[in-house]
Design an enzyme around this catalytic site. Sequence first.
Site, mmCIF file in Angstrom:
data_model
loop_
_atom_site.group_PDB
_atom_site.id
_atom_site.type_symbol
_atom_site.label_atom_id
_atom_site.label_comp_id
_atom_site.label_asym_id
_atom_site.label_seq_id
_atom_site.Cartn_x
_atom_site.Cartn_y
_atom_site.Cartn_z
ATOM 1 N N ASP A 1 50.952 14.631 -101.275
ATOM 2 C CA ASP A 1 50.782 15.676 -100.282
ATOM 3 C C ASP A 1 50.332 15.013 -98.983
ATOM 4 O OD1 ASP A 1 50.405 18.257 -99.163
ATOM 5 O OD2 ASP A 1 48.282 18.145 -99.635
ATOM 6 N N PHE B 1 56.631 29.741 -78.054
ATOM 7 C CA PHE B 1 57.127 28.513 -78.667
ATOM 8 C C PHE B 1 58.045 28.844 -79.838
ATOM 9 C CE2 PHE B 1 56.884 25.613 -82.223
ATOM 10 C CZ PHE B 1 57.189 24.401 -81.636
ATOM 11 N N LYS C 1 60.648 24.012 -78.249
ATOM 12 C CA LYS C 1 59.638 22.955 -78.312
ATOM 13 C C LYS C 1 58.669 22.999 -77.128
ATOM 14 C CE LYS C 1 62.367 19.607 -80.945
ATOM 15 N NZ LYS C 1 61.494 19.470 -82.101
ATOM 16 N N GLY D 1 54.013 20.926 -96.880
ATOM 17 C CA GLY D 1 54.382 22.225 -96.345
ATOM 18 C C GLY D 1 54.412 22.244 -94.835
ATOM 19 N N LYS E 1 57.880 21.188 -104.821
ATOM 20 C CA LYS E 1 57.224 19.901 -105.050
ATOM 21 C C LYS E 1 57.367 19.495 -106.511
ATOM 22 C CE LYS E 1 53.620 20.222 -101.472
ATOM 23 N NZ LYS E 1 52.165 20.124 -101.214
ATOM 24 N N TRP F 1 53.806 -23.287 -128.051
ATOM 25 C CA TRP F 1 54.648 -22.272 -127.401
ATOM 26 C C TRP F 1 54.016 -21.785 -126.087
ATOM 27 C CZ3 TRP F 1 59.347 -20.471 -127.260
ATOM 28 C CH2 TRP F 1 59.601 -19.205 -126.715
ATOM 29 N N LYS F 2 52.713 -21.566 -126.129
ATOM 30 C CA LYS F 2 52.013 -21.122 -124.922
ATOM 31 C C LYS F 2 52.075 -22.193 -123.836
ATOM 32 C CE LYS F 2 47.570 -19.242 -123.364
ATOM 33 N NZ LYS F 2 46.208 -18.816 -123.776
ATOM 34 N N TYR G 1 52.075 -14.426 -112.756
ATOM 35 C CA TYR G 1 50.637 -14.392 -113.021
ATOM 36 C C TYR G 1 50.106 -15.743 -113.505
ATOM 37 C CZ TYR G 1 52.112 -13.555 -117.906
ATOM 38 O OH TYR G 1 52.679 -13.648 -119.147
#
Length: 1258
Positions: free
Chosen positions: A528, A662, A667, A799, A891, A1179-1180, A1191
């Site tokens: 919003d 207006f 405008k 809105g 919305k 493996w790691k 990371y």
Amino acid sequence: MSGTYHSTPLELSSHQNLIDEDDYPSTTQISSTTSQAAFPLQSLQPAVAPPTFRPQYYQPSEGNRRNSPTLSSLDPYYNDAPDDEEEHEHLYSDKSGLMRQVSNMSDANLPLTAHAASTSPASTETHGLITGKSGGSGGNGGNGDDNVGRTVYINNPERNAQQKFLHNKISTAKYNFATFLPKFLYEQFSKYANLFFLFTGIQIKNVSPTNRYTTLGPLIVVLSATAFKEIVEDYKRHKSDSEVNSRECKSLQGSQFVSKEWNNVKVGDIVRVENGEFFPADLILLSSSEPEGLCYIETSNLDGETNLKIKQAPPETAISTSALEISHLNGYLKSEQPNNSLYTYEGTLYLTTQSGQKQIPLDPTQILLRGAQLRNTNWVYGLVVFTGHETKLMRNASATPIKRTNVEKTVNVQIIFLFCILLAMSLACSIGSVIRVVNFNGEMPYLFLLTGQTVIGQFGFNILTFLILFNNLIPISLIVTMEVVKFQQASLINNDLDMYYEKTDTPALCRTSSLVEELGQIEYIFSDKTGTLTCNEMEFRQCSIAGIAYADVVEESKKARVVDGAEVGMYDFTRLGENLKNHPTANVINEFLTLLAVCHTVIPEKDEKNEIVYQASSPDEGALVKGAANLNYVFTTRRPKSVSITVNGTSYDYEILNICEFNSTRKRMSTVVRCSDGKIKLYCKGADTVILERLSEDNPFVEQTLQHLEDYATEGLRTLCIAMREISEEEYKVWSGIYDKASTTLVNRQEELDKAAEMIEKNLFLLGATAIEDKLQDGVPETIHTLQQAGIKIWVLTGDRQETAINIGLSCKLISEDMSLIIVNEENRHDTQQFLDKKLQAIKGRANPLALIIDGRTLEFALEKELEKTFLELATLCKAVVCCRVSPLQKALVVKLVKRHLKAILLAIGDGANDVSMIQAAHVGVGISGLEGLQAARSADVAISQFRYLKKLLLVHGAWSYQRLSKLILYSFYKNITLYMTQFWFAFHNSFSGQVIYESWTISYYNVLFTVLPPIVMGVFDQYVSARMLDRYPQMYQVGQKGEFFNVKSFWGWTINAFYHSLVLYFCSIYIFNNDLILPNGLLAGHWVWGTTLYTAVLATVLGKAALVTDLWTKYTYIAIPGSFVFWLVFLPIYAIIAPKLGVSEEYEGIVPMLFGTPVFYLTVLLLPTICLLRDYVWKYAKRMYSTRSYHTVQEIQKYNIPDYRPRMEQFQKAIRKVRAVQRLRRNRGFAFSQNESGQETRIIRAYDTTLKKPTGL
């Protein structure tokens, strides 16, 4: 007015203005030049505006193309929202998550809870009145006419009670006493793990190889813990509902008003609402304390707009200004049926008078909706027409949904696959058992293999036996562990001081802990605007008058100085007051400030301290009038045909001759006034686009003013141009005749009035420009920029009007200067489809960033089934999307559209009741505890007090929660599979008899005591990178969006690793204990020594695995991982000695000396985990070295505290942004102007007389 004025500051009210306004922050940088010559306005000659100066501007907004002029003129905040009839059935499929009730009804027409389910059906619109067959509690009433929507009798509670209208009690809770058990059990057993454990917990005699209580007990604990959490969370909802329902209002009883709780308010009651109070139900305005039956309301909870709306009672009831008079009203109201359209209302009031019955048509200007607030009006009387879940606010809400996270859904699917594996294992073992019986029954009669059963019967029982034996392959502890960890993660969010707002003493509050990991995977944010991005405060900050720039506060670097013989920079408002006395531009300043004080639709009123409070339906106008008052041009009085202002203690009257209203096409707004000296002047203010092209040729300040406008635009300020001209008496007489004729025409009246205004609004003299700061919340631009860097797309659903929304988008950096705008404002479905198709083809393959702007009316067509995919494809190709003038239901529909077609996690954030449907429709709802109340915060999953806190909530807490939960889930499956797969391998050695390796209670303790802490500690305290690094490198958030930590690949990777470890552990232990263990006394150790040794090796392996995957070691980590293994070594001898004596775990009788007395036990416990984890360590290492993730790099930067050498180019980037902003301003001017559509409102205001004494209403 003539001469010079001696300025003495007028002391305004010490009270904060009651009007909530849209606002924005900015720091202004201005360069100006001034001329020392005086400019007498009287000497200006008419001239034609330069034909070459026609800058391009934004397309006209929706106000110029409404299909219903009647409604748009009657409704001050009509926004083209769809009626119930205009809703399209395809939008409300079951897939969208909204319940269906009756065809032709939108989802928001449904009540929130079951006890409101009897609400009346959808309405159908007819000429003059909405009709439809009434049903249920909607009541049909009336004179037996079934075609009437509903009939409400005035001051006749007995007849209203006969119709059984719905009560005014509301409920937003998830459960009640009747629905808790079925809803809770349905939700819990939709998790396949719980359903599986319920099945395995049903013990069958001679089938289960384990204890009944060790199987069913954990499930009961899990369900009880979850039920407790659900009850606590729903109790908070019930408590907030109770607070709302127990609010008090004053209701008419007899001839006086008495206090009554909201939940006791009934349809047909006449209630008195006082200033600052919320309306307890939907009311028909009967009378007010203001002249002409006027009242001001704020609808920010409904449509997000904080500017005040004007409502007016029917003249026939407005005269009843006391309790006695209102109690004598007699008649009835024929009203439309309850519906969800906030912007329409039709009904007829039938009043019984001395001259007979009188019909009074009603329209939206007479309805006061629940959720709105009475502002700047002492009191109003209202007739209750809709109550409770039949009010328009509640019709725009949807039932509180049951939300399940993406991780939970993935786990559910993988549990099905694991169950298939479990079933295959059970079948394999059962087949092996059948082969044993068929082939070896004669060789082993002492085993009684068949025991009177057939082979097929025993095969079926064996399947059940092995299913129960292997059931913990699916970890039941995972469910309760996840709940505990999520609760703790929510507590970390609640106690984060970085998200505590000291000004309002508001911490963050995670209301729904079960969704915390979703915070780390958000791809779309739906926000919003008003109150979420903005502060609802608007202030007059700067102005340009006669080419000289002024500001309320001037930075040292921007103060006026002489450069190369020219004066540049800006002055403060104190200098403006001095220039008004003795500067060549004094007459221009005088006209400028007079225009601000005279040309508007603001109403001044006195408060209790006799200080002026301005009531403004436009936040821009309110800020300008207050700004003029601060500069000693104080607007004091409004009468039907004149206004009065006070300048330095001297009062001046201005006769209002005409007002050119207006609208979105013009405008601008103009006022024709007659001054006290008899001169007629035209004061005009509006968007720079339309003012500049109507100037005369000899305007000396255009160039300087344009430069100032460009500076204001770069700082995101809202701008207006100020101009005027003098009109001769003869010219005015001619024009006035034309205007009067246009105002009375019956055909195209508004167009004729616009044409008449064009005739007088020419040859203007430019006085200057204003700059209003529409304050953003602190840190909004930086937060949005950071979130965009994190790969999150942000859509603003508001809105507000299009120009306002675009300006806010630019100010908050949602729309950057290099973006191309795609503005969609179409009249019908066909044009919308053509435009969307054309733009979609045009932008495919383009690299430059785009922003999509669409209004509510066009969005209605775009959300149709045939167009929704095209619209969605176009929107997803844009970096930013802004939907303007959308209803609360729209919305929610936009959110559901994205949710339905994209595999993305969505977050919705808002602060008002108009955002509740959107918040509930998204995967994660965040509510702002702001000025618009707590409706959104109460309905949201997470409540925060400032938008900027969203950055830490997502990038830090969200990323941590996702990674922690992922690791917890994977580890929980791993540790259980590792242990229970050894049982499967053992089946091949025990001839598929169902014999267990481990003692039954020890198996249960595995998840309850010995491996319960590692996943909890990892889930609560582990950090793969620090909060500082996550903030510095927001791109890290994309790891969660891509689901890198938890996906099908990672799940089965851990599962296969667990299979591998179980193989190594089992067969290596079998090799070590191949001929059993011969003790020093010559006896054999036996089965339970081997089983306990293997159990200890398994425990050491899974705890070692936890140590290997842990990123952050804390004291709790040491307690959880090494501590758990030490606890087992201490627990085992004590338990093995005591338990057999109590008749429990008798298998451990005498095992302690045999187990701890042999070196084989210690060798096995050290060797087997080392063999298993060596592969994992290699493996790691290989992954970090040769398949590095983002990371991994950041972890290295964090570990070695490597400085960030990325080039710092803020100043250069700021200069580039300024250049782009100026280029955009030159392409499109006037975007920063916002004003209300006047229409009926101007006529009402002109009838206002502030000199009249107001009634007390008692």
